[in-house]
Every structure is written in structure tokens, then in C-alpha cells.
Design a protein around this motif. Sequence first.
Motif, PDB file in Angstrom:
ATOM      1  N   ASN A  26     107.400  17.604  -6.997  1.00 56.27           N
ATOM      2  CA  ASN A  26     108.671  17.293  -5.755  1.00 56.27           C
ATOM      3  C   ASN A  26     108.663  15.989  -5.873  1.00 56.27           C
ATOM      4  OD1 ASN A  26     106.591  16.350  -4.024  1.00 56.27           O
ATOM      5  ND2 ASN A  26     106.033  18.807  -3.277  1.00 56.27           N
ATOM      6  N   THR A  27     109.622  15.620  -4.875  1.00 57.30           N
ATOM      7  CA  THR A  27     110.020  14.028  -4.868  1.00 57.30           C
ATOM      8  C   THR A  27     108.748  13.202  -3.991  1.00 57.30           C
ATOM      9  OG1 THR A  27     112.417  14.701  -4.568  1.00 57.30           O
ATOM     10  CG2 THR A  27     111.534  12.522  -3.596  1.00 57.30           C
ATOM     11  N   THR A  28     108.317  13.943  -3.174  1.00 52.02           N
ATOM     12  CA  THR A  28     107.055  13.214  -2.475  1.00 52.02           C
ATOM     13  C   THR A  28     105.950  12.934  -3.589  1.00 52.02           C
ATOM     14  OG1 THR A  28     107.569  14.248  -0.411  1.00 52.02           O
ATOM     15  CG2 THR A  28     105.360  13.368  -0.795  1.00 52.02           C
ATOM     16  N   ASN A  29     105.596  13.777  -4.106  1.00 52.84           N
ATOM     17  CA  ASN A  29     104.584  13.699  -5.530  1.00 52.84           C
ATOM     18  C   ASN A  29     105.062  12.758  -6.344  1.00 52.84           C
ATOM     19  OD1 ASN A  29     102.459  14.981  -3.977  1.00 52.84           O
ATOM     20  ND2 ASN A  29     103.326  16.858  -4.986  1.00 52.84           N
ATOM     21  N   ILE A  30     106.138  12.699  -6.605  1.00 49.24           N
ATOM     22  CA  ILE A  30     106.524  11.881  -7.808  1.00 49.24           C
ATOM     23  C   ILE A  30     106.638  10.222  -7.101  1.00 49.24           C
ATOM     24  CG2 ILE A  30     108.857  10.796  -8.910  1.00 49.24           C
ATOM     25  CD1 ILE A  30     109.961  13.892  -9.275  1.00 49.24           C
ATOM     26  N   ILE A  31     106.969  10.249  -5.923  1.00 45.59           N
ATOM     27  CA  ILE A  31     106.923   8.811  -5.471  1.00 45.59           C
ATOM     28  C   ILE A  31     105.449   8.389  -5.052  1.00 45.59           C
ATOM     29  CG2 ILE A  31     107.297   7.549  -3.391  1.00 45.59           C
ATOM     30  CD1 ILE A  31     110.021   9.196  -3.283  1.00 45.59           C
ATOM     31  N   LYS A  32     104.596   9.421  -5.015  1.00 48.79           N
ATOM     32  CA  LYS A  32     103.101   8.954  -4.580  1.00 48.79           C
ATOM     33  C   LYS A  32     102.566   8.678  -5.866  1.00 48.79           C
ATOM     34  CE  LYS A  32     101.797  11.849  -0.622  1.00 48.79           C
ATOM     35  NZ  LYS A  32     101.158  13.047  -0.296  1.00 48.79           N
ATOM     36  N   GLN A  33     102.805   9.107  -7.068  1.00 47.57           N
ATOM     37  CA  GLN A  33     102.270   8.754  -8.379  1.00 47.57           C
ATOM     38  C   GLN A  33     102.575   7.546  -8.800  1.00 47.57           C
ATOM     39  OE1 GLN A  33     102.134  11.917 -11.258  1.00 47.57           O
ATOM     40  NE2 GLN A  33     101.461  13.403 -10.121  1.00 47.57           N
ATOM     41  N   ALA A  34     104.219   7.325  -8.565  1.00 46.12           N
ATOM     42  CA  ALA A  34     104.749   5.904  -8.793  1.00 46.12           C
ATOM     43  C   ALA A  34     104.053   4.796  -8.199  1.00 46.12           C
ATOM     44  CB  ALA A  34     106.297   6.124  -8.571  1.00 46.12           C
ATOM     45  N   ILE A  35     103.709   5.033  -6.966  1.00 45.32           N
ATOM     46  CA  ILE A  35     102.895   4.088  -6.017  1.00 45.32           C
ATOM     47  C   ILE A  35     101.660   3.967  -6.721  1.00 45.32           C
ATOM     48  CG2 ILE A  35     102.007   3.555  -3.750  1.00 45.32           C
ATOM     49  CD1 ILE A  35     104.490   4.732  -2.609  1.00 45.32           C
ATOM     50  N   ASP A  36     100.935   5.007  -7.081  1.00 48.93           N
ATOM     51  CA  ASP A  36      99.598   4.884  -7.372  1.00 48.93           C
ATOM     52  C   ASP A  36      99.531   4.032  -8.976  1.00 48.93           C
ATOM     53  OD1 ASP A  36      98.526   6.208  -5.536  1.00 48.93           O
ATOM     54  OD2 ASP A  36      98.399   8.116  -6.655  1.00 48.93           O
ATOM     55  N   LEU A  37     100.529   4.267  -9.613  1.00 48.30           N
ATOM     56  CA  LEU A  37     100.556   3.552 -11.043  1.00 48.30           C
ATOM     57  C   LEU A  37     100.939   2.113 -10.710  1.00 48.30           C
ATOM     58  CD1 LEU A  37     102.642   6.018 -13.219  1.00 48.30           C
ATOM     59  CD2 LEU A  37     100.149   5.277 -13.476  1.00 48.30           C
ATOM     60  N   LEU A  38     101.734   1.765  -9.886  1.00 49.49           N
ATOM     61  CA  LEU A  38     101.937   0.390  -9.636  1.00 49.49           C
ATOM     62  C   LEU A  38     100.668  -0.487  -8.967  1.00 49.49           C
ATOM     63  CD1 LEU A  38     105.680   0.638  -8.437  1.00 49.49           C
ATOM     64  CD2 LEU A  38     104.776  -0.536 -10.263  1.00 49.49           C
ATOM     65  N   TYR A  39     100.022   0.451  -8.178  1.00 43.92           N
ATOM     66  CA  TYR A  39      98.984  -0.125  -7.681  1.00 43.92           C
ATOM     67  C   TYR A  39      97.787  -0.274  -8.478  1.00 43.92           C
ATOM     68  CZ  TYR A  39      94.984  -0.542  -4.309  1.00 43.92           C
ATOM     69  OH  TYR A  39      94.082  -1.018  -3.484  1.00 43.92           O
ATOM     70  N   GLU A  40      97.799   0.499  -9.210  1.00 41.40           N
ATOM     71  CA  GLU A  40      96.841   0.357 -10.342  1.00 41.40           C
ATOM     72  C   GLU A  40      97.109  -0.889 -11.105  1.00 41.40           C
ATOM     73  OE1 GLU A  40      96.118   3.704 -12.815  1.00 41.40           O
ATOM     74  OE2 GLU A  40      95.761   5.055 -10.891  1.00 41.40           O
ATOM     75  N   LYS A  41      98.118  -0.985 -11.663  1.00 36.63           N
ATOM     76  CA  LYS A  41      98.620  -2.234 -12.303  1.00 36.63           C
ATOM     77  C   LYS A  41      98.503  -3.387 -11.521  1.00 36.63           C
ATOM     78  CE  LYS A  41     102.820  -3.929 -14.717  1.00 36.63           C
ATOM     79  NZ  LYS A  41     104.230  -3.478 -15.047  1.00 36.63           N
ATOM     80  N   ALA A  42      98.674  -3.519 -10.315  1.00 37.78           N
ATOM     81  CA  ALA A  42      98.481  -4.781  -9.535  1.00 37.78           C
ATOM     82  C   ALA A  42      97.020  -4.890  -9.485  1.00 37.78           C
ATOM     83  CB  ALA A  42      99.077  -4.566  -8.177  1.00 37.78           C
ATOM     84  N   GLU A  43      96.241  -4.208  -9.440  1.00 38.37           N
ATOM     85  CA  GLU A  43      94.827  -4.427  -9.256  1.00 38.37           C
ATOM     86  C   GLU A  43      94.098  -4.864 -10.420  1.00 38.37           C
ATOM     87  OE1 GLU A  43      92.411  -3.848  -6.588  1.00 38.37           O
ATOM     88  OE2 GLU A  43      94.379  -4.163  -5.708  1.00 38.37           O
ATOM     89  N   LEU A  44      94.593  -4.380 -11.755  1.00 39.74           N
ATOM     90  CA  LEU A  44      94.277  -4.937 -13.161  1.00 39.74           C
ATOM     91  C   LEU A  44      94.629  -6.321 -13.300  1.00 39.74           C
ATOM     92  CD1 LEU A  44      94.823  -1.729 -15.328  1.00 39.74           C
ATOM     93  CD2 LEU A  44      92.535  -2.737 -14.664  1.00 39.74           C
ATOM     94  N   SER A  45      95.814  -6.582 -12.797  1.00 36.70           N
ATOM     95  CA  SER A  45      96.397  -7.639 -12.996  1.00 36.70           C
ATOM     96  C   SER A  45      95.694  -8.915 -11.896  1.00 36.70           C
ATOM     97  CB  SER A  45      98.077  -7.786 -12.371  1.00 36.70           C
ATOM     98  OG  SER A  45      98.455  -9.329 -12.560  1.00 36.70           O
ATOM     99  N   ALA A  46      95.314  -8.394 -10.808  1.00 33.69           N
ATOM    100  CA  ALA A  46      94.474  -9.314  -9.986  1.00 33.69           C
ATOM    101  C   ALA A  46      93.032  -9.388 -10.613  1.00 33.69           C
ATOM    102  CB  ALA A  46      94.289  -8.638  -8.724  1.00 33.69           C
ATOM    103  N   LYS A  47      92.566  -8.576 -11.383  1.00 38.31           N
ATOM    104  CA  LYS A  47      91.322  -8.633 -11.764  1.00 38.31           C
ATOM    105  C   LYS A  47      91.337  -9.345 -12.901  1.00 38.31           C
ATOM    106  CE  LYS A  47      89.137  -4.262 -10.328  1.00 38.31           C
ATOM    107  NZ  LYS A  47      88.745  -3.039 -10.819  1.00 38.31           N
TER     108      LYS A  47
END
Length: 55
Positions: A26-47
Motif C-alpha cells: 500500500n502507499t504507506t508501506n511504499i513511502i516507508k520503504q523509500a524513506i528507509d532506503l534513503l536513510y540507509e544511503k545517507a548513513e553509508l555516505s556519512a560513514k
Amino acid sequence: MMRITVRIDDSYGQKIKTIQQRTQLNTTNIIKQAIDLLYEKAELSAKKKKQRAAG
């Protein structure tokens, strides 16, 4: 829990519909997964930046 209201243009709406059809999410889960992916990418970049600064 936080409630968020967003406005997106038709192209993003179509992308969400396509993802829903292909994943059965559903839309909520799509958006949650998109946020999780961007968060992980930002964390890797910061590391990586920390490692470069330390090295």
C-alpha cells in the motif's frame, strides 16, 4: 505516530500505482520503504565521509 500530508504531481502518482501493482504494497508501506532506503544511503555516505576524514 506522525501524520504527513503531501502533494505529488501525476508522474509520482503513476510511479506509486506501478509499484503497488508490482509489489502489492500500500502507499504507506511504499513511502516507508523509500524513506528507509534513503536513510540507509545517507548513513553509508556519512560513514564514508568519517572514514575519509579519519584516514
